[in-house]
Design an enzyme around this catalytic site. Structure first.
Site, short mmCIF file in Angstrom:
data_model
loop_
_atom_site.label_atom_id
_atom_site.label_comp_id
_atom_site.label_asym_id
_atom_site.label_seq_id
_atom_site.Cartn_x
_atom_site.Cartn_y
_atom_site.Cartn_z
N ASP A 214 -42.91 -56.00 -6.45
CA ASP A 214 -43.60 -57.26 -6.77
C ASP A 214 -44.12 -57.14 -8.19
O ASP A 214 -43.56 -56.40 -8.99
CB ASP A 214 -44.70 -57.52 -5.74
CG ASP A 214 -44.95 -59.01 -5.50
OD1 ASP A 214 -45.14 -59.74 -6.50
OD2 ASP A 214 -44.95 -59.46 -4.34
N HIS A 237 -41.58 -57.52 -10.60
CA HIS A 237 -41.58 -58.94 -10.97
C HIS A 237 -42.20 -59.18 -12.33
O HIS A 237 -42.41 -60.33 -12.71
CB HIS A 237 -42.29 -59.77 -9.90
CG HIS A 237 -41.58 -59.81 -8.59
ND1 HIS A 237 -42.01 -60.58 -7.53
CD2 HIS A 237 -40.44 -59.20 -8.17
CE1 HIS A 237 -41.17 -60.41 -6.50
NE2 HIS A 237 -40.23 -59.57 -6.88
#
Length: 386
Positions: A214, A237
Site C-alpha cells: 500500500d 502505492h
C-alpha cells in the site's frame, strides 16, 4: 511557512536531548533475566509489560529494556506512560507476532506505546508481524507499531517485516525521528502501508527503505511540519497525502528520494463524497527519481476507493502552494502529470519546475489539467498543461 531546515533543527536538537537522557540511564532490563523465553512459542507479552512498568515507574526513572539475540513471541501489548524518566526498547533479536485469530482479527495493535515522552526504539533487530497468516481474512487487523500521544521519540535501525496491517502508525505525536529502518512486505499484501501519520507535527523520516503493498508513507489529516528525506519506495502505492475529506496537511516536504515500480509516485488525494472544508498547503516534492512508476505526479480530488461515488459531488478541500521540482525518470502510464482538481475548490499556485518524465513504452508522455492554476519553469517533459 516553516522551512525544512527549521523542522530538521527542531527535531534533531530535541532528539539529541532524548537520546542523551536515555543514555544517562544505567539500568538495563534484559528480558531473559525476568522470565522471557526465546523459543518463538512462549508468550513474552506479560514479561514485557512487567519490565516496562517496573522501569517506567521506578523512582530513579526510566531505563533500557533489552531483547537480546533470539526469537521472542509477543502477544499484543500496550506500553503505557507517563514514565518517570526516558525509556529505551532495544531489540537485538526478533520479536514475532502470534498468528491466532484472537490476537489478530479485531485487534488494532501489536506493540503500542501510549502517552510516553522521551522514547528510543532501536537495536538492529526485527519485528515480524507474520502478516501472511491473516491477510485477506479481515480488514480489522493489527498495526505492528503504534505510537499514540508520544513525544520526543526516535526509531532507528529496526527492520519491520510483513505487518498484518500498517507497519507504523503515528497518531497525535510530536518530535518523532524515524531513520535507517527497513520495512518489507509483498507488493500484493493488502493494507500494509509503511508509515501512516495523522494529527502529528515535527515528524522526520530519513534514510530508509520501504517496500509494501500500500502507501509507503501516507500523511493524513491534521499533520504539519513533516520532512521525508532519502527514502526509497517500492513496491507500493507511492508517497501520499491523504486520502482527505476534511482537516489540514501543511508544511510537508519530500526530498532526495526514489520510487521503483510503484502504483503512484507523489500523490495528493481527497475524497469528493461526504467532503468537508479542509486545506493542503505548502507542500514540496523535489529531487525525486521515478523508475517505471504509474502516475508519477498526481493530484486526485475525486478519489473513490470504494467505487460508490455519484460523480456529482465535489471535494471541499483546498489545495494550494504545492511545488514539484526536479522530478525525473520513467512513467508506466502515458499521463505522467495529472492534476484532477476540485470544480468547487480549484487547485491554486501549483508549481512545476524541471520535470523530465518519459513514457516507458515509447512515444511521448502527456499532462492533464482540470480546475488548476499555476506556473511551470525550466524543462517540462511532458509539456506542462499549466
Amino acid at each position: 511557512m516553516v522551512s525544512t531546515l527549521a523542522i530538521q533543527c527542531v527535531c534533531l536538537v530535541l532528539l539529541l536531548v532524548t537520546i542523551n537522557k536515555v543514555q544517562a540511564q544505567s539500568k538495563v532490563y534484559n528480558v531473559l533475566e525476568h522470565g522471557a523465553v526465546a523459543d518463538g512459542k512462549f508468550d513474552n507479552s506479560k514479561v514485557l509489560s512487567e519490565v516496562w512498568n517496573q522501569s517506567c515507574h521506578q523512582n530513579t526513572g526510566g531505563g533500557v529494556i533489552l531483547f537480546p539475540q533470539g526469537t521472542f513471541m509477543v502477544a499484543p501489548v500496550v506500553l503505557q506512560g507517563h514514565c518517570k524518566g526516558p525509556m529505551e526498547l532495544q531489540v537485538q533479536g526478533t520479536l514475532q507476532a502470534p498468528v491466532d485469530v484472537q490476537s489478530s482479527v479485531g485487534v488494532d495493535h501489536w506493540i503500542s506505546f501510549r502517552y510516553v515522552e522521551h522514547l528510543v526504539i532501536h537495536g538492529g533487530g526485527l519485528l515480524d508481524g507474520q502478516g501472511a497468516s491473516a491477510w485477506g481474512k479481515s480488514k480489522a487487523l493489527p498495526t505492528t507499531l503504534r505510537l499514540d500521544f508520544v513525544s520526543h521519540a526516535s526509531i532507528r535501525q529496526i527492520t519491520f517485516l510483513n505487518s498484518k496491517n500498517t507497519h507504523i502508525k503515528i497518531f497525535t505525536c510530536s518530535v518523532v525521528v524515524i531513520s535507517n529502518i527497513n520495512i518489507s512486505a509483498p507488493g500484493d499484501s493488502p493494507n500494509t502501508d509503511g508509515i501512516k501519520i495523522s494529527n502529528s507535527k515535527y515528524i522526520q523520516i530519513l534514510d530508509s527503505v520501504i517496500s509494501v503493498g500500500d502507501d509507503c508513507i501516507a500523511c493524513l489529516p491534521n499533520s504539519k511540519n513533516i520532512n521525508i528525506t532519502r527514502v526509497h519506495c517500492g513496491p507500493g502505492h507511492g508517497f501520499s497525502i491523504g486520502s482527505i475529506s476534511r482537516g489540514t496537511v501543511t508544511n510537508l516536504n519530500i526530498r532526495n528520494s526514489s520510487l521503483v515500480g510503484t502504483q503512484n509516485g507523489v500523490r495528493i488525494k481527497t475524497k469528493a463524497y461526504s467532503s468537508q472544508p479542509g486545506n493542503v498547503a505548502y507542500v514540496t516534492f523535489e529531487h525525486i527519481e521515478m523508475d517505471n512508476v504509474g502516475n508519477p505526479i498526481i493530484i486526485d480530488q475525486n478519489y473513490c476507493p470504494d467505487h460508490g461515488c455519484s460523480g456529482k459531488e465535489s471535494s471541499q478541500v483546498q489545495i494550494k502552494n504545492v511545488k514539484f521540482n526536479n522530478i525525473w525518470g520513467t512513467s508506466r502510464t502515458k499521463t505522467a502529470v495529472n492534476f484532477n482538481c476540485s470544480q468547487s475548490k480549484p487547485c491554486h499556485e501549483i508549481e512545476l519546475r524541471d520535470i523530465n518524465l518519459n513514457y516507458r513504452d515509447g512515444g511521448p508522455a502527456n499532462s492533464s489539467c482540470s480546475y488548476v492554476d499555476g506556473k511551470a519553469y525550466g524543462k517540462q517533459n511532458p509539456p506542462s498543461c499549466l
